[in-house]
Structure formats: C-alpha cells, structure tokens
Design a protein around this motif. Structure first.
Motif, short mmCIF file in Angstrom:
data_model
loop_
_atom_site.label_atom_id
_atom_site.label_comp_id
_atom_site.label_asym_id
_atom_site.label_seq_id
_atom_site.Cartn_x
_atom_site.Cartn_y
_atom_site.Cartn_z
N ARG A 666 0.83 -1.21 0.00
CA ARG A 666 0.00 0.00 0.00
C ARG A 666 0.86 1.25 0.00
O ARG A 666 0.50 2.27 -0.61
CB ARG A 666 -0.94 0.00 1.21
N MET A 667 2.00 1.21 0.65
CA MET A 667 2.89 2.37 0.64
C MET A 667 3.42 2.63 -0.77
O MET A 667 3.53 3.79 -1.20
CB MET A 667 4.05 2.16 1.61
N GLY A 668 3.72 1.56 -1.51
CA GLY A 668 4.18 1.75 -2.88
C GLY A 668 3.12 2.42 -3.74
O GLY A 668 3.42 3.31 -4.54
N ILE A 669 1.86 2.02 -3.57
CA ILE A 669 0.78 2.65 -4.33
C ILE A 669 0.62 4.11 -3.92
O ILE A 669 0.40 4.99 -4.75
CB ILE A 669 -0.55 1.88 -4.12
N ALA A 670 0.74 4.38 -2.60
CA ALA A 670 0.63 5.77 -2.13
C ALA A 670 1.74 6.63 -2.73
O ALA A 670 1.52 7.79 -3.08
CB ALA A 670 0.70 5.80 -0.60
N LEU A 671 2.93 6.07 -2.87
CA LEU A 671 4.03 6.81 -3.49
C LEU A 671 3.74 7.07 -4.97
O LEU A 671 4.07 8.15 -5.49
CB LEU A 671 5.34 6.04 -3.33
N LEU A 672 3.12 6.09 -5.65
CA LEU A 672 2.74 6.31 -7.04
C LEU A 672 1.73 7.45 -7.16
O LEU A 672 1.77 8.24 -8.10
CB LEU A 672 2.15 5.04 -7.64
N MET A 673 0.81 7.54 -6.21
CA MET A 673 -0.14 8.65 -6.21
C MET A 673 0.59 9.98 -6.10
O MET A 673 0.27 10.94 -6.81
CB MET A 673 -1.12 8.50 -5.04
N ALA A 674 1.56 10.04 -5.19
CA ALA A 674 2.31 11.29 -5.01
C ALA A 674 3.11 11.62 -6.26
O ALA A 674 3.21 12.79 -6.66
CB ALA A 674 3.24 11.17 -3.80
N ILE A 675 3.67 10.59 -6.91
CA ILE A 675 4.46 10.82 -8.12
C ILE A 675 3.54 11.31 -9.25
O ILE A 675 3.93 12.18 -10.05
CB ILE A 675 5.21 9.54 -8.51
N SER A 676 2.33 10.77 -9.34
CA SER A 676 1.41 11.23 -10.37
C SER A 676 1.03 12.69 -10.14
O SER A 676 0.89 13.47 -11.10
CB SER A 676 0.17 10.36 -10.42
N ASP A 677 0.89 13.09 -8.87
CA ASP A 677 0.61 14.50 -8.58
C ASP A 677 1.83 15.36 -8.92
O ASP A 677 1.70 16.47 -9.45
CB ASP A 677 0.26 14.67 -7.10
N PHE A 678 3.01 14.82 -8.66
CA PHE A 678 4.25 15.51 -9.02
C PHE A 678 4.32 15.66 -10.55
O PHE A 678 4.72 16.72 -11.07
CB PHE A 678 5.43 14.69 -8.50
N SER A 679 3.90 14.63 -11.27
CA SER A 679 3.88 14.68 -12.73
C SER A 679 2.89 15.73 -13.23
O SER A 679 3.15 16.42 -14.21
CB SER A 679 3.51 13.30 -13.30
N ARG A 680 1.76 15.83 -12.56
CA ARG A 680 0.77 16.83 -12.95
C ARG A 680 1.36 18.23 -12.83
O ARG A 680 1.19 19.07 -13.72
CB ARG A 680 -0.48 16.70 -12.07
N ARG A 681 2.08 18.48 -11.73
CA ARG A 681 2.69 19.80 -11.56
C ARG A 681 3.76 20.06 -12.60
O ARG A 681 3.93 21.18 -13.07
CB ARG A 681 3.26 19.93 -10.14
N PHE A 682 4.47 19.00 -12.97
CA PHE A 682 5.49 19.15 -14.02
C PHE A 682 4.83 19.55 -15.34
O PHE A 682 5.31 20.46 -16.03
CB PHE A 682 6.24 17.82 -14.18
N SER A 683 3.74 18.91 -15.68
CA SER A 683 3.08 19.20 -16.95
C SER A 683 2.39 20.56 -16.93
O SER A 683 2.10 21.12 -17.98
CB SER A 683 2.05 18.11 -17.28
#
Length: 836
Positions: A666-683
């Motif tokens: 579950r922690m790995g999935i939570a990190l993926l969520m954070a990375i996707s939000d990080f990707s959104r800010r990048f875009s």
C-alpha cells in the motif's frame, strides 16, 4: 507508333475542368478511411456508402487513385529545423540514419479523387432569332474546338450553371464520405505528375493557374482560355515497345528516363465473397505504389433491363441455331444464358442501374527490368483473386490519357457491366496509411514507413486532440522500448521530459548516451532523512490552483494509507484537516496535516476518539519510518529540481504489488499517487515548450480507486497545458475507464497473452473483439504492435530503431549491454524491439 490524341484539357478553374470535347467535370478529393481491423458489419457499412454513391450519382464518374511521393530531403530538412540546440549533433546523426534507412522504400501516401461529368449547359439568349444565332455559334465553337484551330470561349452563364450542378453533386457525395473540392493547384499536380512517372517528384509551380482572358460576346461576359495549359504536358515520349511507355525529362539540368506500363482488368469474378474481393484496395499490399483509373457510365434501370433482355434473345437464338445444326451448345453460351437470367431477376427485384466500368492500372519504375518485375507482381496478386490482368499492346498512350482529369475513356475493349455493389467492392478510398506523415521515423506498417510527431494532436487545428498515449502489452513484448524511443525523439525536438522509472531501467541513459548527460538529472529517492518530504504533495504547490489540486491528492493518499472509506468520520476528519492546513498554513505539509488531526481528535466525540486515534497512530508511524518519510515533509524541504530537459525519477527498493496482491504494497501505491501529482505539476509548468511525462507501471496505480482518480486527472489536464502523458501498462483492463480512454490520442497495443487482456486491448483500440483480432493481439511478434493513431486508423506497426547504440541503451532485457559509449557513433542497422 503512338496514336494522335489531342491534349484533352482546355481549361480548369477551382474544381471544374473543361475538356476540348465540350465536357465539363467536377472533381473532389476523398478523405481516406481505415479499412483493416474493422468488423464485418463496419466493412459492410463502408460498402453500403460506396454502393449508395454509385447508385444515386446518375452521372459518369472517374475515380483516381494516385500516390503522392514524399521528399526525404525535405523531411530531413524539416526535422533538423526542429532540433534542440543541446542535441544538435546527436539529433542530426539520428535523422541521417533514419533517412538513409528509408532510401529506396518509396515513401508515399495514397490520394483519392472522384470526378463527376456534369450535364451540358447552354446559354439562352431570349428570342428565337438569338437562340438560332447561338445554335450556329455553338456549332461553330464545337468545330473550332475539335479542329484545334481555336479554343472557344466559356460564358460566365455556363460556369454559373455548372456551379449549380456541382453543388448538388457535392451534397450527394458528402452525404456518403468526407470530401473536399479540389483546387487549381491539385489539377496542376494531377496533370503534371503523369509526365514524371518513374523519374522524380513532380515539380510544383508557385501560384500558377491557367490563363483566361475576360471578353464580351454579344453583351455577355465570357472567358477565353489561353494555351498555357499545354505547358503542363512536358517530356519526350516513346512507345516503340508496344506494352510500355518511356518518358524523358530534364531534372535539375540532367536528362532522366522513366518507364511506365498500363494494365487493364479484363475479368472480375461475378460471385466473389465480400469482404475479400476488394480488388482496388488489395493493390496497397504491394511494396510499390500502383495507380488506378476507374471510369463508369450509368445505364438507368429500364434501359439496363432492356439490354439484358435483348442479350438473352441473342443467346437463345445462338442456342437454337446450334440445336438445329445438330451441334452441342457451347458451355460459354449456356453459362452466359444462366448469368443473363440471374441478372434479369436481380434487376427486376432491386431495380439498380448498371455501370459500364473500365479499370486501368499504372505502374512505373526507373528501369525496364524493375517495371517488368512489378507488372508480374501485380499479376500474381490478382491471380490469387481470380482477377485477370492484361497489358494491352498498342494502347499504352490511350491509357496514359485516361488518367488525366477531364479526359474520356479511350480504351473500350475491356468494359465490364457491373452493378453498384460490384464497383463499390473495390473499396475506393480505403487506405493502410498510419501515423502522422511528419515527425521522426518510428517503424514500418507492412510496406509503408510510419512517422510520429509527438505534439501534433494539440497543434493540428483539424484534430485539436490530446497528445497523450498508452503503451500496453505483456512483459517482454516491446512496449517500454517503443515508449522510450518516442520520449528520446521528443527530447531531440526540445521537449522537457519527466520519466518515472520504478524498475531502474533508465538510470544508465546519461552514461550510455553521452548526448543526454549534460541535459539529464537522475533523481533516486531513498528512505532517508535527506529525502524526507521530497514527494509531499502539499509542499510543491506554488499557487492556489495547484494547492487545491494537491490537497485533493493528499486526502486520497491519507485515506488510502489509513483505509478510511469515503463518507466515514475518519475520511471527513482527514478532509477537514487538509483543508485547514491548505487555507491557514503559509508552508503547508503532510506533517502539518497530522498535527491538525491530533488537535481535532481532542475535540472529537468520545465514541470517535479511539478509532480516530488509532488512525493517527498509524499515519504517524508511516510518516517516520521507511519510504513513508518521502510523503511527510514539514515545509522546510526543497522541491526536486526540474530545470533539466530530462528528469528520471526513481525510488530505491520501491515495493509494488502484483496483480493478485490486493493489500500488499500500500505504501508503494501511495508513493505512485504522489508521483502522479508531481507529474501533474510538471506538466502544468509555465512556458511555451512541450512537456512529456512517461509513467511506467501505471497499471498498478489504476488498480485502486484513489489512484485511478489521480491518473484520470493527470491524463485529462495534459491537453490544455501543452503536455502529454505516456502510460505504460501490462494491463489493458485497467485503462478501460472512459475518462482515461477518451483522453488518449495514440494507443500502442503490443502482445497480450491473456484472452481477457487481448479483448480489453481491442476495446482500447476501438476495434471489434472478434476471434481474428484477439488472436492477432495474443500472437504479435516481439516489437510488433497495433497502433491506433490520431485519426483512429488501426494497423500493424513494427517498431524499428535504426541506431545500434540507441537500441542497446533502451534494451531492458536482463543481461543487456549497458556499457557507456565513448562517443556518438552512427550505425545504420535496423533493429526490431525485443524488450518490455
């Protein structure tokens, strides 16, 4: 000896072309449509559209299929102009290798034109005397035109009448297919290209149009065409061989020869199956382009029925004569009588018109030997379909003129009486074209090169669609290498690229591809104090809009980690705590949210305090141990530096659940969520440059509801921010949500072994999940995929990487060579993908 045939074209204006025989035709270009990988019902619908067109047009037609060759030199020049200054040397080498690889492959696309012969128009003068005068004048105009001594004028009233007819035909054709009216430059190209077959691309004249002098005749406005239209008929022709033509042109001061041959279809099976007898479309299977000219003249139902009945009488008389002579009736007569009877019955039942149809093909080459080989390949292709081909002796020049727009039928020895369905079965307008037609070379679709322009979707006003894409396939099918190739090409063109690399498959790029080292940053996050809070969704927001979106991501992550379902007291408490921190804390962070939750627990009802306290304890533990530290900052941490054109983001020892594991990781999935939000800010970064996010293992995020919501937002907002998201997934089923699927431009589907995955992949491609399509996807070779491009055309694509060093850099197979390259060496070796 070539027959003496006058140049058939007098004048053209917009989409009207005037022949020297007094005929006027209107021409249109059909927008090509995809045919392969459609369901049988869809193919029958396309057949029905063509059948309706030929049934209702009630006029002579001229269908042209012509290849348009693309200049590799112009393509090379266009790509070089787009190169990033930071990657100029490597980019030039990459382009050079790709263009050299394509030499001799005949880069072309097919274009489809339809001409409609308009009814003759006459100018009315009002009085009987004036009409008689005009009849005499019109007859005089006819004689002058036929003799070639003078090109008669065209009255504006005639043009207006023809325009009225043309509007009607345009409406009829447009109800069946998307078409555009051809322009003057199209006619110039269609005429002039015939004189450059087998030699070179047709040179174009800038802003050229045929001359016409305005005049007044008996008070009426008219145009008197000049003779400059004859300048389009260039070159020296020879027809001594009888079954081919030879043309000589001067190209850039050098004399060059081309060879062409014209073939006719002398027999098409009457009862061929459909789909399967697409006698025109099948020509695109060949590795060289073949032109086609199909002319039809309509015989309306009653006349057609009368002709068939007369033919029946003739055949019956021959049969009776044979019987009276004591001879057996020939099989040919018996078979013809049966066919005539069937045709009569069909005519009486369906009341369709008959179309007198002639089909002429043209193939060209630079040498006689190559021409003969191509002729034989055409014959071999058609022999499998029981279609008979002839190369008529002595009729080559006549056939040449049949291909000119506005001309007439010159060869009458190979006429077919066909119903609209049989003509439509040729599938005029169908194409195997795939990709963007511009951009970098990415592979081959059967015999056609495929080019990809990473930012075409949002920039092309005809499309105005997303540039995001999905790469789907089983492990080892080639999807990662395909996505890596497209990301590299985007870098060459100056895009900023962020790659989430959960399996550490790309961290070596700056070492093995030296051109990337100065422009790259590889960020590897570890479970340490130094990297604490680097993925805190609240700490990187710089404006209220970003902060609001990041707040929603924070809520999803906290709910997911604490297993707090929507609508529960715990979920509401998390939402209130995040909102409070976002609105009141000058440096919001996930740690501040935890502190807010602790304070709110003190004020909670006594019966809620225990469960809320347990939730806070869990979150506090995760915030201070292992990889959870990456999510919980205190507002003092510096954000990840995204200033370089290429950022590769990795998380050391990231544990992600497999498909069958529902609670582990579950922690790995939570990190993926954070990375996707990080990707959104990048875009969402400001600036005119294009941004690309490559998100590997995205299927794992799509497995959970909270992750899917973040992924949907990431894909949805990319288009408006001049950005694209590339999703790499092993699972097609997890990308079937309408929000994700409707915001994807291109879809690359590689091998999917699982039956249900292959069916889901068909759904993503927009094709029917029938047995053929499913089995094709399940058995695709490594490196081969089905591509649905921006026009929603679907066909096979073999990913090809021309440079050996780039193939090795992107090769993710265990044990692949990842040693650094000492320099940029260009090896022109085509490689097929062999990775995941």
């Amino acid at each position: 000896m070539m027959p003496n045939i006058p140049f058939p074209i007098k004048y053209f204006e917009q989409n009207l072309i005037f022949g020297i025989d007094g005929t006027v035709s209107a021409y249109y270009e059909l927008q090509p449509f995809n045919y392969d990988f459609r369901s049988v019902d869809e193919q029958l619908d396309l057949l029905g559209n063509l059948e309706t067109l030929y049934w209702n047009i009630q006029a002579d037609t001229h269908a042209l299929v012509v290849p348009e060759f693309h200049s590799l030199e112009e393509h090379r020049s266009g790509l070089r102009n787009q190169l990033s200054p930071d990657l100029g040397k490597a980019g030039a080498g990459f382009i050079e290798a790709s263009m050299d690889h394509l030499v001799g492959k005949g880069v072309h696309s097919h274009r489809f034109y339809l001409g409609i012969k308009l009814k003759e128009s006459q100018v009315k003068n009002g009085s009987i005397f004036a009409d008689l005068t005009y009849v005499w004048k019109d007859f005089k105009r006819y004689l002058l035109a036929r003799s070639g001594t003078e090109i008669p004028e065209i009255f504006e009233e005639e043009i207006h009448t023809y325009r009225t007819q043309e509007e009607l035909f345009y409406s009829r054709i447009n109800s069946c297919f998307r078409v555009r009216r051809v322009m003057t430059e199209d006619f110039e190209w269609l005429i002039r290209r015939s004189f450059y077959r087998g030699i070179a691309r047709t040179p174009k004249r800038k802003n050229w149009k045929p001359e016409a002098t305005p005049v007044h005749i008996q008070g009426k406005k008219a145009l008197r065409p000049g003779r400059d239209v004859l300048t389009l008929a260039e070159g020296s022709f020879t027809a001594t061989a009888g079954r081919r033509l030879e043309v000589e042109q001067f190209v850039q001061g050098v004399s060059r020869k081309g060879y062409m041959a014209f073939l006719t279809i002398s027999h098409i099976p009457d009862k061929a199956p459909f789909p399967g007898i697409e006698w025109l479309y099948q020509l695109q299977k060949l590795s060289f382009p073949v032109e086609a000219s199909v002319r039809t003249e309509t015989i309306e139902y009653s006349k057609a029925l009368a002709q068939v009945q007369n033919k029946k009488k003739e055949l019956k008389a021959e049969d009776e004569h044979a019987s009276e002579s004591g001879e057996d009736t020939s099989f040919h007569i018996l078979n013809s009588r049966q066919e005539a009877l069937e045709l009569e019955n069909n005519l009486r039942t369906d009341k369709f018109p008959l179309l007198t149809t002639s089909i002429v093909l043209c193939v060209s080459a630079t040498t006689v030997e190559e021409l003969h080989m191509r002729i034989q390949l055409i014959k071999d292709l058609y022999s499998d379909m029981m279609v008979q081909i002839e190369v008529p002796y002595g009729d080559q020049w006549r056939a040449f003129n049949e291909f000119l727009p506005g001309s007439k039928r010159y060869i009458t020895d190979y006429i077919h009486h066909m119903d609209p369905t049989a003509v439509a079965a040729g599938m005029f307008g169908a194409t195997r074209q795939l990709g963007d037609g511009l951009g970098h070379f990415i592979g081959m679709s059967q015999n056609l090169p495929v080019f990809f322009q990473h930012d075409r979707g949002p920039k092309d006003p005809r499309l105005s669609t997303t540039a995001s894409a999905a790469f789907i396939g089983s492990l080892g099918a080639g999807k990662s290498l395909g996505a890596n190739l497209l990301a590299y090409q985007a870098l060459l063109n100056g895009s900023k690229v962020l790659i989430f690399d959960p399996k550490d498959e790309r961290g070596h790029w700056p070492e093995v591809l030296p051109e990337l080292k100065p422009i790259s940053r590889v960020v590897t996050l570890r479970a340490s104090i130094e990297d604490r809070g680097k993925l805190d969704p609240l700490s990187g927001a710089h404006n209220p809009t970003e902060l609001t979106a990041s707040g929603e991501t924070a809520k999803r992550i906290l709910q997911f980690l604490s297993r707090a379902a929507d609508g529960t007291y715990e979920a509401i408490s998390i939402g209130k705590a995040v909102d409070y921190v976002v609105q009141n804390d000058p440096r919001p962070s996930m740690t501040a949210v935890l502190k807010s939750l602790i304070e709110s627990n003190k004020l909670a009802p006594e019966k809620r305090q225990e469960s809320l306290g347990e939730m806070v304890d869990v979150l506090q533990y995760l915030a201070t141990s292992g990889q959870g530290q990456l999510l919980f900052g205190d507002g003092s941490q510096e954000a990840i530096d995204l200033s370089k054109p290429l950022t590769i983001l990795q998380i050391e020892d990231l544990q992600l659940p497999e498909e069958s594991q529902t609670d582990f990781g579950r922690m790995g999935i939570a990190l993926l969520m954070a990375i996707s939000d990080f990707s959104r800010r990048f875009s969402h970064q400001t600036g005119d440059g294009f941004k690309l996010v490559l998100f590997d293992e995205s299927w794992r995020l799509a497995k959970v509801r909270e992750g899917r919501a973040i992924l949907e937002e990431l894909v949805r907002t990319g288009r408006s921010k001049n950005a694209a998201i590339y999703l790499i997934s092993q699972n097609a089923k997890d990308l079937l949500g309408e929000e994700i699927r409707s915001n994807l431009g291109c879809r690359f589907v590689f091998r999917c072994r699982d039956q249900r995955e292959a069916e889901a992949a068909c759904d993503i491609l927009g094709i029917e999940a029938n047995e053929y399509n499913v089995e094709r996807i399940r058995n695709l070779p490594t490196g081969m995929c089905l591509l649905s491009d921006l026009e929603k055309r679907v066909n096979e694509l073999e990913i090809q990487i021309v440079e050996e060093r780039i193939f090795h850099a992107f090769d993710t197979r265990p044990g692949s060579n990842k040693k650094p390259q000492t320099g940029i060496t260009i090896e022109r070796i085509t490689r097929r993908t062999g990775t995941s």
